[in-house]
Design an enzyme around this catalytic site. Structure first.
Site, PDB file in Angstrom:
ATOM      1  N   GLY A  59       0.806  -1.219   0.000  1.00  0.00           N
ATOM      2  CA  GLY A  59       0.000   0.000   0.000  1.00  0.00           C
ATOM      3  C   GLY A  59       0.835   1.264   0.000  1.00  0.00           C
ATOM      4  O   GLY A  59       2.033   1.246  -0.285  1.00  0.00           O
ATOM      5  N   HIS A  65       4.542   1.781  -8.054  1.00  0.00           N
ATOM      6  CA  HIS A  65       3.547   0.709  -8.036  1.00  0.00           C
ATOM      7  C   HIS A  65       2.667   0.788  -9.290  1.00  0.00           C
ATOM      8  O   HIS A  65       2.348  -0.232  -9.905  1.00  0.00           O
ATOM      9  CB  HIS A  65       2.620   0.839  -6.818  1.00  0.00           C
ATOM     10  CG  HIS A  65       3.300   0.666  -5.499  1.00  0.00           C
ATOM     11  ND1 HIS A  65       3.493   1.705  -4.621  1.00  0.00           N
ATOM     12  CD2 HIS A  65       3.816  -0.432  -4.891  1.00  0.00           C
ATOM     13  CE1 HIS A  65       4.086   1.262  -3.540  1.00  0.00           C
ATOM     14  NE2 HIS A  65       4.304  -0.030  -3.670  1.00  0.00           N
ATOM     15  N   GLN A  94       7.647  -9.517   7.851  1.00  0.00           N
ATOM     16  CA  GLN A  94       8.886  -9.101   7.182  1.00  0.00           C
ATOM     17  C   GLN A  94       9.544  -7.910   7.864  1.00  0.00           C
ATOM     18  O   GLN A  94      10.554  -7.405   7.375  1.00  0.00           O
ATOM     19  CB  GLN A  94       8.660  -8.867   5.687  1.00  0.00           C
ATOM     20  CG  GLN A  94       7.789  -7.682   5.328  1.00  0.00           C
ATOM     21  CD  GLN A  94       7.419  -7.699   3.841  1.00  0.00           C
ATOM     22  OE1 GLN A  94       6.566  -8.460   3.403  1.00  0.00           O
ATOM     23  NE2 GLN A  94       8.061  -6.860   3.057  1.00  0.00           N
ATOM     24  N   GLY A 126       9.139  -4.848  -8.476  1.00  0.00           N
ATOM     25  CA  GLY A 126      10.010  -3.760  -8.930  1.00  0.00           C
ATOM     26  C   GLY A 126      11.486  -4.096  -8.748  1.00  0.00           C
ATOM     27  O   GLY A 126      11.889  -4.682  -7.740  1.00  0.00           O
ATOM     28  N   GLN A 127      12.303  -3.649  -9.696  1.00  0.00           N
ATOM     29  CA  GLN A 127      13.753  -3.846  -9.628  1.00  0.00           C
ATOM     30  C   GLN A 127      14.369  -3.122  -8.429  1.00  0.00           C
ATOM     31  O   GLN A 127      15.441  -3.470  -7.974  1.00  0.00           O
ATOM     32  CB  GLN A 127      14.389  -3.373 -10.952  1.00  0.00           C
ATOM     33  CG  GLN A 127      15.898  -3.368 -10.997  1.00  0.00           C
ATOM     34  CD  GLN A 127      16.506  -4.753 -10.802  1.00  0.00           C
ATOM     35  OE1 GLN A 127      15.872  -5.773 -11.104  1.00  0.00           O
ATOM     36  NE2 GLN A 127      17.725  -4.807 -10.281  1.00  0.00           N
ATOM     37  N   ASP A 156      13.710  -3.376  -5.419  1.00  0.00           N
ATOM     38  CA  ASP A 156      13.986  -4.399  -4.400  1.00  0.00           C
ATOM     39  C   ASP A 156      14.699  -5.561  -5.081  1.00  0.00           C
ATOM     40  O   ASP A 156      14.146  -6.654  -5.243  1.00  0.00           O
ATOM     41  CB  ASP A 156      12.675  -4.844  -3.747  1.00  0.00           C
ATOM     42  CG  ASP A 156      12.013  -3.695  -3.003  1.00  0.00           C
ATOM     43  OD1 ASP A 156      12.653  -3.123  -2.120  1.00  0.00           O
ATOM     44  OD2 ASP A 156      10.872  -3.351  -3.337  1.00  0.00           O
ATOM     45  N   SER A 177       9.665   5.230  -3.275  1.00  0.00           N
ATOM     46  CA  SER A 177       9.461   4.266  -2.195  1.00  0.00           C
ATOM     47  C   SER A 177       8.443   4.858  -1.236  1.00  0.00           C
ATOM     48  O   SER A 177       8.439   6.075  -1.000  1.00  0.00           O
ATOM     49  CB  SER A 177      10.790   4.049  -1.454  1.00  0.00           C
ATOM     50  OG  SER A 177      10.552   3.444  -0.203  1.00  0.00           O
ATOM     51  N   SER A 178       7.601   3.994  -0.670  1.00  0.00           N
ATOM     52  CA  SER A 178       6.629   4.485   0.316  1.00  0.00           C
ATOM     53  C   SER A 178       7.370   5.101   1.500  1.00  0.00           C
ATOM     54  O   SER A 178       6.861   6.001   2.159  1.00  0.00           O
ATOM     55  CB  SER A 178       5.742   3.338   0.792  1.00  0.00           C
ATOM     56  OG  SER A 178       5.179   2.699  -0.328  1.00  0.00           O
ATOM     57  N   ARG A 179       8.573   4.612   1.772  1.00  0.00           N
ATOM     58  CA  ARG A 179       9.339   5.111   2.923  1.00  0.00           C
ATOM     59  C   ARG A 179       9.824   6.555   2.727  1.00  0.00           C
ATOM     60  O   ARG A 179      10.154   7.216   3.707  1.00  0.00           O
ATOM     61  CB  ARG A 179      10.549   4.214   3.198  1.00  0.00           C
ATOM     62  CG  ARG A 179      10.167   2.880   3.794  1.00  0.00           C
ATOM     63  CD  ARG A 179      11.367   2.143   4.365  1.00  0.00           C
ATOM     64  NE  ARG A 179      10.930   1.027   5.177  1.00  0.00           N
ATOM     65  CZ  ARG A 179      10.722  -0.207   4.727  1.00  0.00           C
ATOM     66  NH1 ARG A 179      10.917  -0.479   3.445  1.00  0.00           N
ATOM     67  NH2 ARG A 179      10.310  -1.172   5.524  1.00  0.00           N
TER      68      ARG A 179
HETATM   69  O1  PAF Z   1       7.753  -5.336  -2.037  1.00  0.00           O
HETATM   70  C1  PAF Z   1       6.823  -5.290  -1.205  1.00  0.00           C
HETATM   71  O2  PAF Z   1       6.059  -4.323  -1.133  1.00  0.00           O
HETATM   72  C2  PAF Z   1       6.627  -6.457  -0.254  1.00  0.00           C
HETATM   73  O3  PAF Z   1       7.838  -7.007   0.131  1.00  0.00           O
HETATM   74  C3  PAF Z   1       5.680  -7.540  -0.809  1.00  0.00           C
HETATM   75  C4  PAF Z   1       6.284  -8.197  -2.060  1.00  0.00           C
HETATM   76  C5  PAF Z   1       4.338  -6.927  -1.168  1.00  0.00           C
HETATM   77  C6  PAF Z   1       5.464  -8.637   0.235  1.00  0.00           C
HETATM   78  O4  PAF Z   1       4.885  -8.129   1.382  1.00  0.00           O
END
Ligand code: PAF
Length: 284
Positions: free
Chosen positions: A29, A35, A59, A145-146, A148, A183-185
């Site tokens: 989200g 995204h 995670q 996405g690349q 990550d 990035s959301s961050r």
């Molecule tokens: O990349 C992310 O946003 C997360 O690691 C994912 C793949 C949705 C898993 O929670």
């Protein structure tokens, strides 16, 4: 657009017409243009597109930013509806991890270096939730996405090892005009740290330029990045890396390609970025 937090409902729509291809974009989200670029790839490549929005607690380490992770479900749904997404899955923690839950997916090698060395339980959380989401949605193709980079390598390995019937598609990193990877961050950065953060991409780009000028020493490529990032007082390096793009082992000498990557703290916010170079082409 169907919005549901029920597994049965996802399956009912997914299999209403088995002849249709489904693309799937898993997200946590707080959606941004990065995204949406994956959503566009999915819409273009499939007859139907599903997106999941779920901030996966497993995670995040106990010390990490789960509670401050930005959320905006209403805004996310409006964006996805406008984009033309068919189905959005918004499960609860109770549905994903009910009492008695005890199965995890963990990978032994590619999860160890880089993000894995700083965040030891992170990829078990990612692989487990993505395996669950794949089993629920059963997409034809899944989009990541690349940005990550290690996550894409870990998940491709999981798909191979566990024979998931899903085609993995990796979309390029979307960037702000000053080069900062979306990035959301980024929303968590102070104004001062936001102004400093583009040093990640500048450092990666400088290492790529050195590679293109003929530099093949892994240590000199790492040193190029390290030198530029440490010159910025707001930036605290977690790692810089010039690694084999398949095994993620640090390279002494670049021969077939290199994944240049870095993780840097700005205050409490940890940002990552990378540039992937194959001997014949670059992918960001
Ligand atoms: O990349 C992310 O946003 C997360 O690691 C994912 C793949 C949705 C898993 O929670």
């Amino acid at each position: 657009m169907i919005v549901t937090d029920k597994i049965d409902e996802v399956r009912q729509h997914r299999w209403a017409d088995p002849s249709l291809t489904w693309g799937f974009v898993p997200t946590m989200g707080y959606l941004h243009a990065g995204h949406l670029s994956l959503v566009q790839l999915s819409l273009a490549g499939n007859e139907r597109t599903a997106v999941s929005i779920y901030v996966n607690p497993t995670q995040f380490a106990p010390t990490e930013d789960l509670s401050s992770y930005p959320r905006n479900l209403e805004g996310d749904l409006a964006m996805l509806e406008k984009a033309g997404v068919d189905l959005v899955f918004t499960p609860s923690d109770a549905l994903m991890y009910p009492p008695g839950f005890q199965t995890t997916v963990s990978l032994s090698q590619v999860t160890q270096p880089l993000e894995g060395s700083s965040r030891p339980s992170h990829f078990t959380g990612v692989a487990t939730i993505v395996a669950k989401l794949f089993n629920i949605v059963q997409p034809t193709r899944a989009y990541f996405g690349q940005k990550d980079a290690q996550q894409t390598i870990v998940l491709r390995q999981m798909v191979r090892d566990l024979n998931f019937n899903v085609e993995m598609v990796i979309g390029p990193t979307s960037r702000e005009p000053d080069g900062l990877a979306m990035s959301s961050r980024n929303a968590l950065l102070s104004a001062e740290n936001r102004a400093a953060a583009p040093v990640l991409y500048r450092a990666l780009s400088a290492a790529r330029a050195a590679y293109e000028a003929g530099e093949r020493s892994g240590e000199l490529l790492r040193e190029t990045m390290r030198g530029m990032i440490t010159a910025v007082p707001q930036a605290k390096i977690d790692y810089v890396s010039a690694a084999d793009p398949r095994t993620l082992e640090e390279l002494d000498k670049v021969e077939e390609g290199v994944l240049l990557s870095t993780a840097v703290f700005f205050g409490k916010t940890r940002l990552i970025d990378n540039i992937l170079i194959y001997a014949s082409e670059n992918t960001e």
